[in-house]
Design an enzyme around this catalytic site. Structure first.
Site, PDB file in Angstrom:
ATOM      1  N   GLU A 328      45.251  42.566  36.306  1.00 37.99           N
ATOM      2  CA  GLU A 328      44.597  43.772  36.792  1.00 37.99           C
ATOM      3  C   GLU A 328      43.156  43.789  36.330  1.00 37.99           C
ATOM      4  O   GLU A 328      42.884  43.646  35.129  1.00 37.99           O
ATOM      5  CB  GLU A 328      45.293  45.023  36.244  1.00 37.99           C
ATOM      6  N   CYS A 329      42.236  43.973  37.247  1.00 35.05           N
ATOM      7  CA  CYS A 329      40.814  44.126  36.948  1.00 35.05           C
ATOM      8  C   CYS A 329      40.327  42.998  36.034  1.00 35.05           C
ATOM      9  O   CYS A 329      40.169  41.872  36.481  1.00 35.05           O
ATOM     10  CB  CYS A 329      40.542  45.503  36.365  1.00 35.05           C
ATOM     11  N   GLY A 330      40.106  43.248  34.739  1.00 37.89           N
ATOM     12  CA  GLY A 330      39.667  42.184  33.851  1.00 37.89           C
ATOM     13  C   GLY A 330      40.638  41.033  33.803  1.00 37.89           C
ATOM     14  O   GLY A 330      40.243  39.856  33.719  1.00 37.89           O
TER      15      GLY A 330
END
Length: 438
Positions: A328-330
């Site tokens: 997720e994201c990072g």
């Protein structure tokens, strides 16, 4: 049956000092021998860890845009056994999105109404006196159904300033629950996503103890306790999210820490095993894990360390040959081919997806997301609708894999950041909050 009595700490806007008040109040009440249950209204990833440090009890997000009534009730039920609930609002009290989600627009006011918690409004009274009462009265009257406990006046410059400001509140009929004198040292360090993470604070315990002593001196704690109230108890924890696998290797360090507490609570309650590991310490995920989950965080601040973490990268790649990996994201960025930092240096990442992201030219990405899955991802089948939140400053340079989902913002506009998939590997820029029907 009812929840413990509670309050929601809010403000007209961000930057008024409500987090300082929240942390000091949590600790002061705990010092008085109360079991205090903290909550965070809205999708903030960072504040719950600060709450836990202050109260000694896990804090959970409550989000009236992303969560349906069963999930909201199940999270509220985590307050069982507490003596008092203290929730922190996000942004301004009535700030939310234009179009409602499952239940509403995502404002702190909606959370307070749903849970029956009176609002304590923190007002920055710098540069005004009696006029602050007009602001407070406007917030009090904007929704007359909203329970209202009173105001805390922050950054008061002098006894005369306090006297004049109190006169305005008396005229408006608004209880003053505390007056905080101006102090420049009562701020928490910040970076581009808001506060720094709790694990990064140089002396968090000392800071929180200082906030508690400050509030104890200047706030009427007994009046705040008396103002607390609550609504009906929600359903059991059975409505919490189900785990995506039995044994979940979860990246957990300063680079990967943005996991919503209600997800982890739901996974554990259903019997899943959480196996934390640290990519920054060059730890590989557990070799017998069923799933590797890389949360969001700040990989851009540690890109060189991650690029050199051979045991982590080798273990991740080996796992992805036969079993699912999700980021997720990072975490999504770390699964890609490369990450370009703010100085323009490109760092090699895991190479499990064809994604290249860059922080060289910051691009602000913020808001709720509704995703319609085009393929399976861990815990969810193709066609499922998910709700989440996105907050980062990176931009996509390359993305060569097939999309994972169609992704829409809170107003229904479709966006280009679709997530991606390749083999057993999936990733999204949004942080999962709930299935849309939950």
């Amino acid at each position: 049956m009812t929840n413990p009595p509670g309050l929601l700490i809010s403000a007209p806007s961000s930057g008024t000092g409500k987090t300082t008040v929240m942390l000091g109040l949590l600790r002061a009440l705990a010092e008085d021998g109360l079991t205090v249950q903290p909550f965070k209204s809205g999708p903030d990833y960072i504040d719950p860890a600060f709450h836990r440090a202050a109260a000694g009890r896990a804090s959970f997000n409550l989000d009236s845009w992303a969560m349906g009534a069963p999930l909201l009730g199940a999270i509220a039920a985590q307050a069982k056994g507490a003596d008092i609930v203290v929730a922190e609002g996000s942004m301004g009290l009535f700030d939310g999105v234009a179009k409602p989600g499952e239940l509403g627009h995502g404002s702190s006011a909606e959370t307070a109404l749903r849970m029956g918690w009176p609002v304590v409004l923190v007002l920055d009274v710098g540069g005004q006196a009696q006029s602050a009462a007009a602001t407070a009265l406007g917030f009090r009257m904007y929704n007359p159904d909203l329970p209202f406990a009173g105001v805390i006046l922050n950054r008061c410059a002098s006894p005369r300033h306090e006297r004049l400001t109190r006169l305005g509140m008396e005229r408006a009929g608004l209880p003053v629950l505390g007056v905080l004198p101006r102090r420049g040292d009562l701020t928490l360090p910040e970076r581009h996503l808001g506060l720094i993470q709790a694990v990064e604070h140089p002396d968090l315990e000392s800071a929180i103890a200082g906030y508690a002593a400050f509030l104890r001196e200047h706030v009427e704690l007994e009046a705040i306790k008396r103002a607390a109230s609550s609504g009906p108890m929600g359903p059991s924890s059975a409505a919490l999210p189900r785990p995506p696998a039995q044994r979940i290797a979860l990246a957990r360090d300063a680079a990967f820490s943005f996991t919503y507490p209600h997800l982890l609570e739901g996974w554990r309650a259903a019997g899943a095993e959480i196996l934390p590991f640290s990519p920054l310490a060059d730890e590989a995920p557990a070799p017998d894990a069923d799933l590797v989950w890389l949360p969001g965080g700040y990989p851009e601040l540690h890109a060189g360390t991650l690029a050199a973490a051979e045991r982590f990268l080798t273990g991740l790649r080996r796992h992805a040959e036969t079993r699912p990996v999700h980021g997720e994201c990072g975490g999504y960025m770390a699964l890609g081919e490369g990450l370009i930092d703010k100085d323009g240096t490109r760092h090699r990442m895991a190479g499990l997806l064809g994604l290249v992201t860059s922080y060289e030219k910051r691009r602000f990405n913020l808001g709720y997301r509704r995703a319609e899955l085009l393929a399976d991802m861990p815990g969810f089948s193709a066609g499922t609708a998910l709700r989440g939140h996105e907050f980062h400053y990176s931009s996509i340079v390359e993305q060569s894999d097939v999309p994972l989902a169609r992704v829409f913002d809170a107003e229904g506009a479709e966006g280009p950041q679709t997530g991606s998939r390749r083999g057993h590997v999936t990733g999204t820029f949004f942080h999962l909050i709930a299935e849309a029907s939950a």
